[in-house]
Design a protein around this motif. Sequence first.
Motif, PDB file in Angstrom:
ATOM      1  N   TYR A  60     107.258  12.937   7.072  1.00 54.62           N
ATOM      2  CA  TYR A  60     108.170  13.910   7.792  1.00 54.62           C
ATOM      3  C   TYR A  60     109.342  13.332   8.478  1.00 54.62           C
ATOM      4  CZ  TYR A  60     104.785  17.741   7.085  1.00 54.62           C
ATOM      5  OH  TYR A  60     104.072  18.813   6.540  1.00 54.62           O
ATOM      6  N   ARG A  61     110.659  13.674   8.180  1.00 54.73           N
ATOM      7  CA  ARG A  61     111.875  13.093   8.413  1.00 54.73           C
ATOM      8  C   ARG A  61     112.821  14.310   8.810  1.00 54.73           C
ATOM      9  NH1 ARG A  61     112.796   7.811   6.676  1.00 54.73           N
ATOM     10  NH2 ARG A  61     110.521   6.800   6.639  1.00 54.73           N
ATOM     11  N   LEU A  62     113.868  13.867   9.561  1.00 53.31           N
ATOM     12  CA  LEU A  62     115.041  14.714   9.716  1.00 53.31           C
ATOM     13  C   LEU A  62     115.908  14.515   8.573  1.00 53.31           C
ATOM     14  CD1 LEU A  62     116.342  13.728  13.160  1.00 53.31           C
ATOM     15  CD2 LEU A  62     115.586  15.935  12.590  1.00 53.31           C
ATOM     16  N   CYS A  63     116.008  15.870   7.782  1.00 55.37           N
ATOM     17  CA  CYS A  63     116.702  15.836   6.547  1.00 55.37           C
ATOM     18  C   CYS A  63     118.289  15.365   6.423  1.00 55.37           C
ATOM     19  CB  CYS A  63     116.588  17.378   5.782  1.00 55.37           C
ATOM     20  SG  CYS A  63     117.230  17.301   4.078  1.00 55.37           S
ATOM     21  N   SER A  64     118.710  14.583   5.614  1.00 48.89           N
ATOM     22  CA  SER A  64     119.971  14.105   5.586  1.00 48.89           C
ATOM     23  C   SER A  64     119.987  13.027   4.483  1.00 48.89           C
ATOM     24  CB  SER A  64     120.629  13.208   6.656  1.00 48.89           C
ATOM     25  OG  SER A  64     119.984  12.172   7.061  1.00 48.89           O
ATOM     26  N   VAL A  65     121.172  12.720   3.791  1.00 54.96           N
ATOM     27  CA  VAL A  65     121.209  12.026   2.456  1.00 54.96           C
ATOM     28  C   VAL A  65     120.827  10.491   2.903  1.00 54.96           C
ATOM     29  CG1 VAL A  65     122.712  10.975   0.656  1.00 54.96           C
ATOM     30  CG2 VAL A  65     122.804  13.373   1.416  1.00 54.96           C
ATOM     31  N   GLU A  66     121.108  10.217   4.318  1.00 59.82           N
ATOM     32  CA  GLU A  66     120.796   8.774   4.881  1.00 59.82           C
ATOM     33  C   GLU A  66     119.390   8.365   4.552  1.00 59.82           C
ATOM     34  OE1 GLU A  66     123.025  11.070   6.396  1.00 59.82           O
ATOM     35  OE2 GLU A  66     124.727   9.688   5.254  1.00 59.82           O
ATOM     36  N   ILE A  70     115.239  18.122  -2.621  1.00 54.74           N
ATOM     37  CA  ILE A  70     115.593  19.295  -3.268  1.00 54.74           C
ATOM     38  C   ILE A  70     116.690  20.133  -2.613  1.00 54.74           C
ATOM     39  CG2 ILE A  70     114.889  21.553  -3.984  1.00 54.74           C
ATOM     40  CD1 ILE A  70     111.948  20.352  -4.207  1.00 54.74           C
ATOM     41  N   ILE A  71     116.549  19.871  -1.181  1.00 58.20           N
ATOM     42  CA  ILE A  71     117.627  20.579  -0.254  1.00 58.20           C
ATOM     43  C   ILE A  71     119.077  19.736  -0.521  1.00 58.20           C
ATOM     44  CG2 ILE A  71     118.452  21.309   1.878  1.00 58.20           C
ATOM     45  CD1 ILE A  71     115.459  21.926   2.472  1.00 58.20           C
ATOM     46  N   SER A  72     118.934  18.439  -0.391  1.00 63.82           N
ATOM     47  CA  SER A  72     120.251  17.901  -0.530  1.00 63.82           C
ATOM     48  C   SER A  72     120.910  17.744  -1.753  1.00 63.82           C
ATOM     49  CB  SER A  72     119.822  16.283  -0.269  1.00 63.82           C
ATOM     50  OG  SER A  72     119.171  16.236   1.040  1.00 63.82           O
ATOM     51  N   VAL A 126     122.347   8.888  -9.103  1.00 61.22           N
ATOM     52  CA  VAL A 126     122.357   7.710  -9.014  1.00 61.22           C
ATOM     53  C   VAL A 126     121.425   7.419  -7.664  1.00 61.22           C
ATOM     54  CG1 VAL A 126     123.663   5.456  -8.284  1.00 61.22           C
ATOM     55  CG2 VAL A 126     124.400   7.260 -10.134  1.00 61.22           C
ATOM     56  N   ILE A 127     121.787   7.987  -6.435  1.00 57.39           N
ATOM     57  CA  ILE A 127     120.877   7.805  -5.453  1.00 57.39           C
ATOM     58  C   ILE A 127     119.416   8.200  -5.448  1.00 57.39           C
ATOM     59  CG2 ILE A 127     120.511   8.882  -3.269  1.00 57.39           C
ATOM     60  CD1 ILE A 127     123.414   9.419  -3.011  1.00 57.39           C
ATOM     61  N   LEU A 128     118.997   9.105  -6.362  1.00 62.16           N
ATOM     62  CA  LEU A 128     117.730   9.530  -6.458  1.00 62.16           C
ATOM     63  C   LEU A 128     117.176   8.196  -7.511  1.00 62.16           C
ATOM     64  CD1 LEU A 128     117.439  13.227  -7.304  1.00 62.16           C
ATOM     65  CD2 LEU A 128     116.660  11.926  -5.394  1.00 62.16           C
TER      66      LEU A 128
END
Length: 305
Positions: free
Chosen positions: A165-171, A89-91, A148-150
């Motif tokens: 739970y992860r560090l948030c980034s597109v990667e 949602i944030i990305s 497309v990524i989603l």
Amino acid sequence: MASNSSLVGSDLMQQQIKAIIVQILVMIFLCINLLLIITFYTKECFYTTPRYILFAVTLLSDSLLLFMSDVLLIFTYFYVTMQVWLCIIISFPVHLCLVVTPVTLTAMTLERYVAIFMPLRHGELCSTRNTMYCILIIHGLSSVPFIVILSTLFASASLRFYNQYRLCSVEILILHRWQDHVRSAVHQFYFLIMCIIIVYSYVKIMKVARAASGEDKKSTRKGLRTVLLHGFQLLLCLIQLWCPFIEAAVLQIDFRIFLDVRYFNYIMFRLAPRCLSPLIYGLRDETFFHALKTYVSFRRYKRNI
């Protein structure tokens, strides 16, 4: 044991210093962008003229990107994790703003092309209403890369993944190499189209500038410089979109190096261009620069009363 704790303490202090430097730069750049946005609303001609409306779109988009990407950078440095569904949602707005600016620059180039080659139809084609429709199309086109990524993520990730739970980034949304290739292909296709439009417009306007004379030549040369500036801004945006691919490759090697590379890329290719390019564009436009100078002088006079 003591050496390990001192090493950790030293690393933490470095992270804090880097974070403080970024916060100072973000505050300065956001203040500059805010000043430009306020100037945009000081004159009616700005929010009724297509190129100024599109310029304001880039300012708002860049400001939102500066703020949200800065928050994500702080989360990364202090290892603040969140669930993947929240990160998605944030990305989305971050990635949207990342693409909106280059697409808007291309639209601004087309507006200059119409002004020079179709002066009689410029008022009709580039009316305020059509500009609003153009902004909707810009945001629609800019959302496609993230969709497309989603889509590739939904096709390959299990439901449990979204609760991790992860560090948030597109990667973290790229689980397989083929997804990275798809993302790269979409971005390269977008920028190929945008580069073709800007180069084509530049060549056509350059031919007219050589053949023009007098006042027409002056106006055409000004349009030529504007298109060239858009090309430079687009190049900076292209470098920004290459950064995630470089960071993803470094992340596979070493996490500490990844943090350093991400910090460098963030300052050089995200922070600086998102402020300096709009500032240069605003200052070189005589009407906008005059309005900016008038507003600053007025505020200074009011403060001294």
